[in-house]
Design a protein around this motif. Structure first.
Motif, PDB file in Angstrom:
ATOM      1  N   UNK A 167       0.813  -1.222   0.000  1.00  0.00           N
ATOM      2  CA  UNK A 167       0.000   0.000   0.000  1.00  0.00           C
ATOM      3  C   UNK A 167       0.844   1.269   0.000  1.00  0.00           C
ATOM      4  N   UNK A 168       2.073   1.203   0.506  1.00  0.00           N
ATOM      5  CA  UNK A 168       2.899   2.414   0.635  1.00  0.00           C
ATOM      6  C   UNK A 168       3.325   2.932  -0.730  1.00  0.00           C
ATOM      7  N   UNK A 169       2.984   4.174  -1.095  1.00  0.00           N
ATOM      8  CA  UNK A 169       3.362   4.701  -2.409  1.00  0.00           C
ATOM      9  C   UNK A 169       4.846   4.984  -2.552  1.00  0.00           C
ATOM     10  N   UNK A 170       5.580   4.994  -1.437  1.00  0.00           N
ATOM     11  CA  UNK A 170       7.016   5.272  -1.469  1.00  0.00           C
ATOM     12  C   UNK A 170       7.862   4.011  -1.346  1.00  0.00           C
ATOM     13  N   UNK A 171       7.249   2.872  -1.110  1.00  0.00           N
ATOM     14  CA  UNK A 171       8.018   1.651  -0.928  1.00  0.00           C
ATOM     15  C   UNK A 171       8.876   1.656   0.322  1.00  0.00           C
ATOM     16  N   UNK A 172       8.393   2.293   1.374  1.00  0.00           N
ATOM     17  CA  UNK A 172       9.181   2.462   2.594  1.00  0.00           C
ATOM     18  C   UNK A 172       9.131   1.228   3.486  1.00  0.00           C
ATOM     19  N   UNK A 173       7.935   0.687   3.710  1.00  0.00           N
ATOM     20  CA  UNK A 173       7.761  -0.371   4.707  1.00  0.00           C
ATOM     21  C   UNK A 173       8.304  -1.692   4.168  1.00  0.00           C
ATOM     22  N   UNK A 174       8.871  -2.481   5.065  1.00  0.00           N
ATOM     23  CA  UNK A 174       9.496  -3.734   4.656  1.00  0.00           C
ATOM     24  C   UNK A 174       9.324  -4.762   5.767  1.00  0.00           C
ATOM     25  N   UNK A 175       9.350  -6.050   5.380  1.00  0.00           N
ATOM     26  CA  UNK A 175       9.305  -7.140   6.348  1.00  0.00           C
ATOM     27  C   UNK A 175      10.719  -7.625   6.642  1.00  0.00           C
ATOM     28  N   UNK A 176      10.977  -7.891   7.898  1.00  0.00           N
ATOM     29  CA  UNK A 176      12.293  -8.351   8.303  1.00  0.00           C
ATOM     30  C   UNK A 176      12.410  -9.860   8.086  1.00  0.00           C
ATOM     31  N   UNK A 177      13.472 -10.294   7.443  1.00  0.00           N
ATOM     32  CA  UNK A 177      13.699 -11.714   7.196  1.00  0.00           C
ATOM     33  C   UNK A 177      13.854 -12.457   8.527  1.00  0.00           C
ATOM     34  N   UNK A 178      13.211 -13.625   8.594  1.00  0.00           N
ATOM     35  CA  UNK A 178      13.265 -14.399   9.814  1.00  0.00           C
ATOM     36  C   UNK A 178      12.326 -13.909  10.883  1.00  0.00           C
ATOM     37  N   UNK A 179      11.617 -12.819  10.598  1.00  0.00           N
ATOM     38  CA  UNK A 179      10.700 -12.219  11.551  1.00  0.00           C
ATOM     39  C   UNK A 179       9.300 -12.151  10.937  1.00  0.00           C
ATOM     40  N   UNK A 180       9.231 -11.568   9.721  1.00  0.00           N
ATOM     41  CA  UNK A 180       7.972 -11.486   9.003  1.00  0.00           C
ATOM     42  C   UNK A 180       7.144 -10.262   9.298  1.00  0.00           C
ATOM     43  N   UNK A 181       7.476  -9.545  10.373  1.00  0.00           N
ATOM     44  CA  UNK A 181       6.696  -8.363  10.716  1.00  0.00           C
ATOM     45  C   UNK A 181       7.199  -7.130   9.974  1.00  0.00           C
ATOM     46  N   UNK A 182       6.338  -6.113   9.895  1.00  0.00           N
ATOM     47  CA  UNK A 182       6.680  -4.873   9.199  1.00  0.00           C
ATOM     48  C   UNK A 182       7.416  -3.928  10.146  1.00  0.00           C
ATOM     49  N   UNK A 183       8.422  -3.233   9.594  1.00  0.00           N
ATOM     50  CA  UNK A 183       9.226  -2.303  10.382  1.00  0.00           C
ATOM     51  C   UNK A 183       9.494  -1.054   9.553  1.00  0.00           C
ATOM     52  N   UNK A 184       9.580   0.092  10.215  1.00  0.00           N
ATOM     53  CA  UNK A 184       9.925   1.347   9.554  1.00  0.00           C
ATOM     54  C   UNK A 184      10.229   2.396  10.619  1.00  0.00           C
ATOM     55  N   UNK A 185      10.607   3.574  10.150  1.00  0.00           N
ATOM     56  CA  UNK A 185      10.877   4.710  11.040  1.00  0.00           C
ATOM     57  C   UNK A 185       9.661   5.050  11.902  1.00  0.00           C
ATOM     58  N   UNK A 186       9.904   5.280  13.174  1.00  0.00           N
ATOM     59  CA  UNK A 186       8.847   5.731  14.086  1.00  0.00           C
ATOM     60  C   UNK A 186       8.973   7.220  14.385  1.00  0.00           C
ATOM     61  N   UNK A 187       9.930   7.878  13.769  1.00  0.00           N
ATOM     62  CA  UNK A 187      10.305   9.252  14.074  1.00  0.00           C
ATOM     63  C   UNK A 187      10.658   9.372  15.560  1.00  0.00           C
TER      64      UNK A 187
END
Length: 303
Positions: A167-187
């Motif tokens: 859904x992210x138009x900037x391609x920012x969010x990503x899943x961590x390998x071996x984890x599967x959850x989404x991670x990104x900047x929290x400011x």
């Protein structure tokens, strides 16, 4: 809250719309790439404070850039863009950076003009969009809007579905390998709540990354662009600052020295869920029509 399908301009501060009462001023980042020296102090500070794992080595054809892109393990990414320059093009004077004797970033060259390239450096980060599609599609409530107008992932609630990633138009969010959850900047939401500056901005030695109330940053950025234009840098422009763009403006915006595509940014980002209300309305009408047809067929058949 889903975006209004008829207008995406909306209010500059999305926190009240998310249910926050008496919210503080919307906070964000203004990243001035004209003074970025590519030191990557922001990347290191982000990893240290947020305990983000190492990124490994991923050049991706970006010269000396050793992280490659924003990922689950790189919440700040300093891009190095080595760019050819037209021969004979003059460079701005030392006042370009606002520091005595400083040289413009990447406009190195000798008196004979034997160097015809420049470096463009930019510390990229999650944009914390006003209309955030990632929020719209998250089925667990893992993503939420803070009182400061930023967007944060609660990793303990994330189920790893990946909807926010597409859904992210900037391609920012990503899943961590071996984890599967989404991670990104929290400011650095934890630091913000304590009245502290986010780690990346705190560590930036040239104040390329500036943190503060978003309306003040916008005024500061506009003045900086005007100054650069006066100093012979007509290509200076702002990106992500316009509340009337396709995402309602960004909580993290940038001063660029070239087109957004040069930095790997989409030229016209659009919130990917803008058509969902219309689609759901049409789907509802279609379901009602099908139900009515089924009832009519049943009644007709029984008679």
């Amino acid at each position: 809250m889903l975006p209004d399908p008829n207008s995406l301009s909306g209010p500059l501060d999305p926190a009240p719309d998310a249910g926050w009462t008496d919210a503080p001023p919307r906070m964000g980042f203004f990243t001035d790439t004209s003074v970025c020296i590519g030191c990557k102090a922001c990347e290191v500070a982000c990893k240290e404070w947020n305990d983000v794992p190492g990124s490994g080595l991923d050049l991706l054809g970006m010269s000396y850039d050793n992280t490659g892109a924003l990922t689950a393990n790189s919440w700040r990414h300093v891009a190095f863009v080595e760019q050819s320059r037209p021969a004979g093009r003059s460079a701005p004077g030392p006042e370009f950076l606002g520091m005595p004797g400083a040289q413009p970033p990447g406009r190195a060259g000798d008196a004979q003009g034997r160097t015809d390239f420049r470096w463009l450096m930019m510390s990229d980060v999650c944009k914390h969009c006003t209309h955030a599609a990632c929020l719209d599609v998250c089925p667990t409530g893992s993503l939420f809007r803070t009182e400061f107008g930023t967007v944060v992932v609660q990793e303990d609630i994330c189920n790893g579905c990946g909807y926010c990633i597409s859904a992210c138009p900037y391609g920012v969010i990503d899943q961590r390998k071996g984890d599967g959850r989404a991670w990104k900047c929290t400011l650095c939401y934890d630091r913000m709540g304590a009245g502290q500056t986010p780690a990346c901005a705190q560590a930036c030695p040239t104040e390329s990354i500036q943190y503060g109330p978003l309306d003040e940053l916008r005024e500061r950025a506009a003045a900086r662009v005007a100054t650069l234009h006066e100093r012979g840098v007509p290509e200076a422009r702002l990106y992500g600052h316009d509340p009337d763009d396709g995402v309602g403006g960004d909580g993290a915006f940038f001063l660029l020295l070239d087109e957004p595509e040069v930095y790997g940014l989409p030229p016209d980002p659009v919130v990917t869920t803008r058509d969902l209300p219309k689609m759901w309305k049409r789907a509802g009408l279609a379901a009602l029509a099908m139900a009515a047809a089924a009832v009519a067929a049943f009644v007709g058949g029984s008679s």
